[in-house]
Motif scaffolding. Structure first.
Motif, short mmCIF file in Angstrom:
data_model
loop_
_atom_site.label_atom_id
_atom_site.label_comp_id
_atom_site.label_asym_id
_atom_site.label_seq_id
_atom_site.Cartn_x
_atom_site.Cartn_y
_atom_site.Cartn_z
N GLY A 34 45.10 38.37 30.70
CA GLY A 34 45.57 37.85 31.98
C GLY A 34 45.07 38.58 33.20
O GLY A 34 45.44 38.25 34.33
N GLN A 35 44.16 39.56 33.00
CA GLN A 35 43.70 40.34 34.13
C GLN A 35 42.81 39.52 35.08
O GLN A 35 42.86 39.71 36.29
CB GLN A 35 42.90 41.56 33.62
N VAL A 36 42.03 38.61 34.54
CA VAL A 36 41.19 37.79 35.39
C VAL A 36 42.04 36.87 36.26
O VAL A 36 41.81 36.75 37.48
CB VAL A 36 40.20 36.95 34.55
N GLU A 37 43.03 36.27 35.66
CA GLU A 37 43.91 35.39 36.44
C GLU A 37 44.64 36.17 37.52
O GLU A 37 44.84 35.68 38.64
CB GLU A 37 44.90 34.67 35.53
N ARG A 38 45.04 37.39 37.20
CA ARG A 38 45.72 38.23 38.19
C ARG A 38 44.79 38.53 39.36
O ARG A 38 45.20 38.47 40.53
CB ARG A 38 46.18 39.53 37.52
N LEU A 39 43.52 38.82 39.07
CA LEU A 39 42.56 39.08 40.14
C LEU A 39 42.33 37.83 40.98
O LEU A 39 42.28 37.90 42.22
CB LEU A 39 41.25 39.58 39.54
N LEU A 40 42.18 36.68 40.34
CA LEU A 40 41.99 35.43 41.09
C LEU A 40 43.17 35.16 42.01
O LEU A 40 43.00 34.72 43.15
CB LEU A 40 41.78 34.26 40.13
N THR A 41 44.37 35.42 41.52
CA THR A 41 45.57 35.18 42.33
C THR A 41 45.60 36.09 43.54
O THR A 41 45.92 35.65 44.66
CB THR A 41 46.82 35.39 41.47
N VAL A 42 45.27 37.36 43.34
CA VAL A 42 45.23 38.30 44.47
C VAL A 42 44.16 37.90 45.47
O VAL A 42 44.38 37.92 46.68
CB VAL A 42 45.00 39.74 43.95
N LEU A 43 42.99 37.52 44.99
CA LEU A 43 41.91 37.10 45.89
C LEU A 43 42.31 35.87 46.68
O LEU A 43 41.95 35.73 47.86
CB LEU A 43 40.64 36.82 45.08
N ARG A 44 43.04 34.97 46.06
CA ARG A 44 43.47 33.74 46.75
C ARG A 44 44.57 34.03 47.76
O ARG A 44 44.51 33.53 48.90
CB ARG A 44 43.98 32.73 45.73
N ASP A 45 45.57 34.84 47.38
CA ASP A 45 46.76 35.02 48.21
C ASP A 45 46.68 36.21 49.14
O ASP A 45 47.36 36.24 50.18
CB ASP A 45 48.00 35.16 47.31
#
Length: 374
Positions: A34-45
């Motif tokens: 889930g680390q990639v999804e966590r990074l995508l979420t941070v980059l988005r928000d």
């Protein structure tokens, strides 16, 4: 630099993450923890600097090292998912560049955003040889893309038969020089484009060489003289300037390009495929050699109609755009791309080998290594 995510959507399927930024394709990312999804979420928000992103990730979960974050951001940027939000582009205020910027957004990166790619077009100078069936269609695309400077060459006058596929011209233009009417069209379409009209025949490479000062790319669509492509090739390769050629033969549309010092040049093609008069190497199968020899005996007729001229003109314009912006590598460099208009537009790409003994290519390679533009 404040790094953020382009407009994207994703969903999880087991350990895989499916991400869509370009509606026409999805990217599958392996994300078991889930680390990639966590990074995508941070980059988005929460877009931010690399240090800010790393702090945010550490606050919400396991710490990420600077090297790990750099590696992840480099990979995502390579997939064209990231943008520098500090240099956000307001397309709504871009006027005539709105659609160009929207297109370039798909290919923009942290190094060059969509405004940078558009500026490369605006700063470019294209020499277009011919304003007939191919040229008139390419010209409309180049003007719409916002090419900043255009030099147009042609020596023909507008004839009634041109009006079926050369939509720059009108009935009132019959009997007038094409190149002057084409330049008038550009000025009326976009007064910001610097356009120059040159009325002349090309009788040798020097007629092209004399027009290459400051030129970034040459587009050729003239058929005058059996050696016209050899002449254009010699002038462009010696100057280290890429060139794109398009046309139609029988029921096939065809285009190719030459990237001096990187791809094989037109003389390499002649060495491999022959000159259309039976002189060909073993690169082609015997049946193709025979077909090439026989086709040279058939009278040449320009069979391009409106749709075919528009189609090949668009493909040539896309190849020109690849050279001018680098949004992706040239597709037809050292290769013929053929489309069969009688088979639903079936397309194939046929690269030709670079001749290791080609003197023109050797000179271009030396010029490139010395820093000459190409």
């Amino acid at each position: 630099m404040r790094i953020g995510l382009k407009p994207c959507a994703w969903e999880r399927a087991g350990t895989a993450l499916y991400v869509v930024c370009d509606p026409s394709r999805s990217v599958e990312l392996d994300d078991p923890d889930g680390q990639v999804e966590r990074l995508l979420t941070v980059l988005r928000d929460h877009p931010g600097t690399a240090a800010e992103l790393r702090a945010r990730l550490g606050a919400d979960g396991p710490a990420v090292s600077p090297g790990e974050l750099t590696e992840a951001l480099t990979a995502l940027d390579g997939l064209r998912m990231l943008r520098d939000v500090g240099r956000a582009v307001d397309r709504e205020r871009a006027g005539r560049d709105f659609s160009n910027l929207a297109f370039f957004e798909l290919y923009a990166s942290l190094e060059a955003n969509e405004a940078d790619l558009q500026q490369r077009v605006r700063d470019s100078h294209v020499l277009q040889l011919g304003t007939g069936g191919l040229g008139s269609n390419v010209l409309q695309s180049l003007a719409g893309l916002g090419v900043g400077r255009l030099t147009l060459l042609d020596d023909d006058e507008v004839e009634p038969k041109n009006l079926a596929r050369q939509f720059l011209y009108r009935e009132a233009d019959l009997g007038t020089p094409k190149v002057e009417r084409a330049a008038d069209w550009v000025r009326a379409f976009n007064p910001g484009i610097d356009v120059r009209a040159v009325r002349r025949w090309v009788r040798g490479p020097d007629d092209v060489t004399g027009l290459l000062d400051g030129v970034d790319l040459v587009v050729s669509g003239i058929d005058q003289g059996e050696r016209i492509d050899n002449w254009v090739n010699e002038a462009c390769v010696r100057a280290g300037i890429p060139w794109v050629r398009g046309g139609m033969t029988g029921s096939q549309l065809i285009y190719f390009s030459v990237d001096p010092g990187r791809s094989g040049c037109y003389e390499c093609r002649v060495h491999a495929y022959g000159d259309g008069k039976g002189i060909a190497s073993a690169v082609l199968p015997p049946a193709a050699v025979t077909a090439q020899r026989l086709s040279a005996r058939i009278p040449r007729v320009n069979r391009a109609n409106g749709p075919s001229a528009a189609l090949i003109g668009s493909l040539v314009a896309f190849e020109a755009l690849r050279y001018l912006t680098g949004y992706e590598p040239p597709y037809a460099a050292g290769a013929e791309v053929l489309l069969d208009v009688s088979a639903g537009g079936a397309q194939r790409r046929e690269p030709w080998p670079r001749n290791p003994d080609c003197a023109l290519c050797a000179a271009a390679a030396v010029a490139r290594s010395a820093g000459a533009p190409s």
